[in-house]
Write a protein that holds these residues in place. Sequence first.
Motif, PDB file in Angstrom:
ATOM      1  N   VAL A  39       0.781  -1.135  -0.015  1.00  0.00           N
ATOM      2  CA  VAL A  39      -0.044  -0.177  -0.139  1.00  0.00           C
ATOM      3  C   VAL A  39       0.742   1.453   0.116  1.00  0.00           C
ATOM      4  CG1 VAL A  39      -1.542   1.301   1.169  1.00  0.00           C
ATOM      5  CG2 VAL A  39      -1.930  -1.069   1.043  1.00  0.00           C
ATOM      6  N   PRO A  40       1.959   1.437   0.944  1.00  0.00           N
ATOM      7  CA  PRO A  40       2.628   2.452   0.832  1.00  0.00           C
ATOM      8  C   PRO A  40       3.487   2.890  -0.628  1.00  0.00           C
ATOM      9  CG  PRO A  40       3.033   1.714   2.876  1.00  0.00           C
ATOM     10  CD  PRO A  40       2.274   0.487   1.895  1.00  0.00           C
ATOM     11  N   SER A  41       3.887   1.725  -1.093  1.00  0.00           N
ATOM     12  CA  SER A  41       4.622   1.908  -2.419  1.00  0.00           C
ATOM     13  C   SER A  41       3.666   2.189  -3.654  1.00  0.00           C
ATOM     14  CB  SER A  41       5.446   0.490  -2.813  1.00  0.00           C
ATOM     15  OG  SER A  41       4.680  -0.411  -2.935  1.00  0.00           O
ATOM     16  N   LEU A  42       2.501   1.739  -3.653  1.00  0.00           N
ATOM     17  CA  LEU A  42       1.336   2.318  -4.381  1.00  0.00           C
ATOM     18  C   LEU A  42       0.963   3.483  -4.294  1.00  0.00           C
ATOM     19  CD1 LEU A  42      -0.833  -1.038  -4.504  1.00  0.00           C
ATOM     20  CD2 LEU A  42       0.389  -0.246  -6.207  1.00  0.00           C
ATOM     21  N   VAL A  91       1.603   9.251  -6.325  1.00  0.00           N
ATOM     22  CA  VAL A  91       2.007  10.776  -6.020  1.00  0.00           C
ATOM     23  C   VAL A  91       3.062  10.972  -7.196  1.00  0.00           C
ATOM     24  CG1 VAL A  91       3.356  11.888  -4.726  1.00  0.00           C
ATOM     25  CG2 VAL A  91       1.440  10.623  -3.619  1.00  0.00           C
ATOM     26  N   GLN A  92       4.004  10.040  -7.750  1.00  0.00           N
ATOM     27  CA  GLN A  92       4.959  10.316  -8.461  1.00  0.00           C
ATOM     28  C   GLN A  92       4.548  10.312  -9.959  1.00  0.00           C
ATOM     29  OE1 GLN A  92       8.101   7.452  -7.951  1.00  0.00           O
ATOM     30  NE2 GLN A  92       8.946   8.650  -6.310  1.00  0.00           N
ATOM     31  N   LEU A  93       3.287   9.671 -10.329  1.00  0.00           N
ATOM     32  CA  LEU A  93       2.690   9.379 -11.881  1.00  0.00           C
ATOM     33  C   LEU A  93       2.628  10.895 -12.466  1.00  0.00           C
ATOM     34  CD1 LEU A  93       1.906   7.512 -13.996  1.00  0.00           C
ATOM     35  CD2 LEU A  93      -0.386   7.678 -12.733  1.00  0.00           C
ATOM     36  N   PRO A  94       1.934  11.907 -11.903  1.00  0.00           N
ATOM     37  CA  PRO A  94       1.801  13.195 -12.289  1.00  0.00           C
ATOM     38  C   PRO A  94       3.071  13.700 -12.839  1.00  0.00           C
ATOM     39  CG  PRO A  94       0.550  13.279 -10.627  1.00  0.00           C
ATOM     40  CD  PRO A  94       1.223  12.029 -10.512  1.00  0.00           C
ATOM     41  N   PHE A  95       4.254  13.669 -12.069  1.00  0.00           N
ATOM     42  CA  PHE A  95       5.541  14.236 -12.503  1.00  0.00           C
ATOM     43  C   PHE A  95       6.339  13.507 -13.536  1.00  0.00           C
ATOM     44  CE2 PHE A  95       4.851  15.336  -8.007  1.00  0.00           C
ATOM     45  CZ  PHE A  95       4.944  16.559  -8.125  1.00  0.00           C
ATOM     46  N   TYR A  96       5.919  12.199 -13.677  1.00  0.00           N
ATOM     47  CA  TYR A  96       6.546  11.151 -14.701  1.00  0.00           C
ATOM     48  C   TYR A  96       5.874  11.638 -15.869  1.00  0.00           C
ATOM     49  CZ  TYR A  96       8.125   7.234 -17.343  1.00  0.00           C
ATOM     50  OH  TYR A  96       8.282   6.450 -18.403  1.00  0.00           O
ATOM     51  N   LEU A  97       4.575  11.911 -15.879  1.00  0.00           N
ATOM     52  CA  LEU A  97       3.856  12.207 -17.166  1.00  0.00           C
ATOM     53  C   LEU A  97       4.404  13.524 -17.802  1.00  0.00           C
ATOM     54  CD1 LEU A  97       0.275  10.982 -16.427  1.00  0.00           C
ATOM     55  CD2 LEU A  97       1.954   9.988 -18.004  1.00  0.00           C
ATOM     56  N   VAL A 146      11.589   2.205 -17.407  1.00  0.00           N
ATOM     57  CA  VAL A 146      11.038   3.003 -16.243  1.00  0.00           C
ATOM     58  C   VAL A 146      10.124   1.964 -15.409  1.00  0.00           C
ATOM     59  CG1 VAL A 146       9.524   4.868 -15.352  1.00  0.00           C
ATOM     60  CG2 VAL A 146      11.280   5.245 -17.303  1.00  0.00           C
ATOM     61  N   THR A 147      10.506   1.750 -14.210  1.00  0.00           N
ATOM     62  CA  THR A 147       9.611   0.970 -13.511  1.00  0.00           C
ATOM     63  C   THR A 147       8.957   1.631 -12.427  1.00  0.00           C
ATOM     64  OG1 THR A 147      11.637   0.270 -11.819  1.00  0.00           O
ATOM     65  CG2 THR A 147      11.071  -1.120 -13.909  1.00  0.00           C
ATOM     66  N   ALA A 148       7.771   1.087 -12.019  1.00  0.00           N
ATOM     67  CA  ALA A 148       7.111   1.689 -10.782  1.00  0.00           C
ATOM     68  C   ALA A 148       7.716   1.360  -9.348  1.00  0.00           C
ATOM     69  CB  ALA A 148       5.431   1.178 -10.927  1.00  0.00           C
ATOM     70  N   PRO A 149       7.651   2.330  -8.470  1.00  0.00           N
ATOM     71  CA  PRO A 149       8.555   2.222  -7.274  1.00  0.00           C
ATOM     72  C   PRO A 149       7.824   1.216  -6.153  1.00  0.00           C
ATOM     73  CG  PRO A 149       7.410   4.436  -7.265  1.00  0.00           C
ATOM     74  CD  PRO A 149       7.138   3.832  -8.673  1.00  0.00           C
ATOM     75  N   LEU A 150       7.536  -0.007  -6.709  1.00  0.00           N
ATOM     76  CA  LEU A 150       6.563  -0.882  -6.034  1.00  0.00           C
ATOM     77  C   LEU A 150       7.784  -1.560  -5.203  1.00  0.00           C
ATOM     78  CD1 LEU A 150       4.225  -2.149  -8.611  1.00  0.00           C
ATOM     79  CD2 LEU A 150       3.776  -0.165  -6.953  1.00  0.00           C
ATOM     80  N   ARG A 151       6.956  -2.024  -4.105  1.00  0.00           N
ATOM     81  CA  ARG A 151       7.706  -2.949  -2.896  1.00  0.00           C
ATOM     82  C   ARG A 151       7.124  -4.346  -2.634  1.00  0.00           C
ATOM     83  NH1 ARG A 151       6.912  -2.112   2.523  1.00  0.00           N
ATOM     84  NH2 ARG A 151       8.719  -3.325   3.964  1.00  0.00           N
ATOM     85  N   THR A 152       7.622  -5.366  -2.609  1.00  0.00           N
ATOM     86  CA  THR A 152       7.103  -6.541  -2.118  1.00  0.00           C
ATOM     87  C   THR A 152       7.432  -6.936  -0.798  1.00  0.00           C
ATOM     88  OG1 THR A 152       7.251  -7.123  -4.487  1.00  0.00           O
ATOM     89  CG2 THR A 152       6.870  -8.858  -2.958  1.00  0.00           C
TER      90      THR A 152
END
Length: 192
Positions: free
Chosen positions: A111-114, A119-125, A142-148
């Motif tokens: 949940v925190p990484s999603l 939050v970062q998606l608009p800046f990336y666009l 480019v990878t999403a900053p996801l954590r497992t």
Amino acid sequence: MTLAFTRHSYGTHYELRPRGSAPVHVHRGVPEGWSLPEGCTPRFAVSADPEGASPLAVVVRKNSGRLAVLTPDREQLAELCLPPRQKKWWRPLYEIHLPDGTVLQGREGTVPSLLLWLVQLPFYLLYLVALVFSDSPPPDAVTAPLRTAWKRPGQFFGRVALTESARGRFRVRGDRLDHRVAYAQAVAKYWK
């Protein structure tokens, strides 16, 4: 004790670099002269030496499709259950089945990484739009900053046994999971 390590790919093999100790090498197949249990096919071996002659653990595929992590004495440390290749597009589920009956589940994208990704998606666009107007080449990957995070099912706030960051960094708690199983999971997730 907590162990932190990073995973590095070199095409034909992987190298795992634990913080403060010598690297661990991963090679295809099993060492020469190593006999496999019946009904198993070799996948890869995790060893401390670059040649892979004396493995720390060997990973084999069982008839059930799961991966078994074996010690050099052929005792089973864990079974790894990977998601089907065609269903990896949305929060795939990775499972580690330990011999004592404990199951650890890891879903890609905590949940925190999603939330960080949103939050970062608009800046990336905006960055991509700027690249179009500046005639610059696009970034390689480019990878999403996801954590497992691997933990017992149903424990939302429980202690995590193994975590993986988006940059290939792993952290494992030694009292919750054997380091050799963590090494095997770190490679099995990306092994082609």
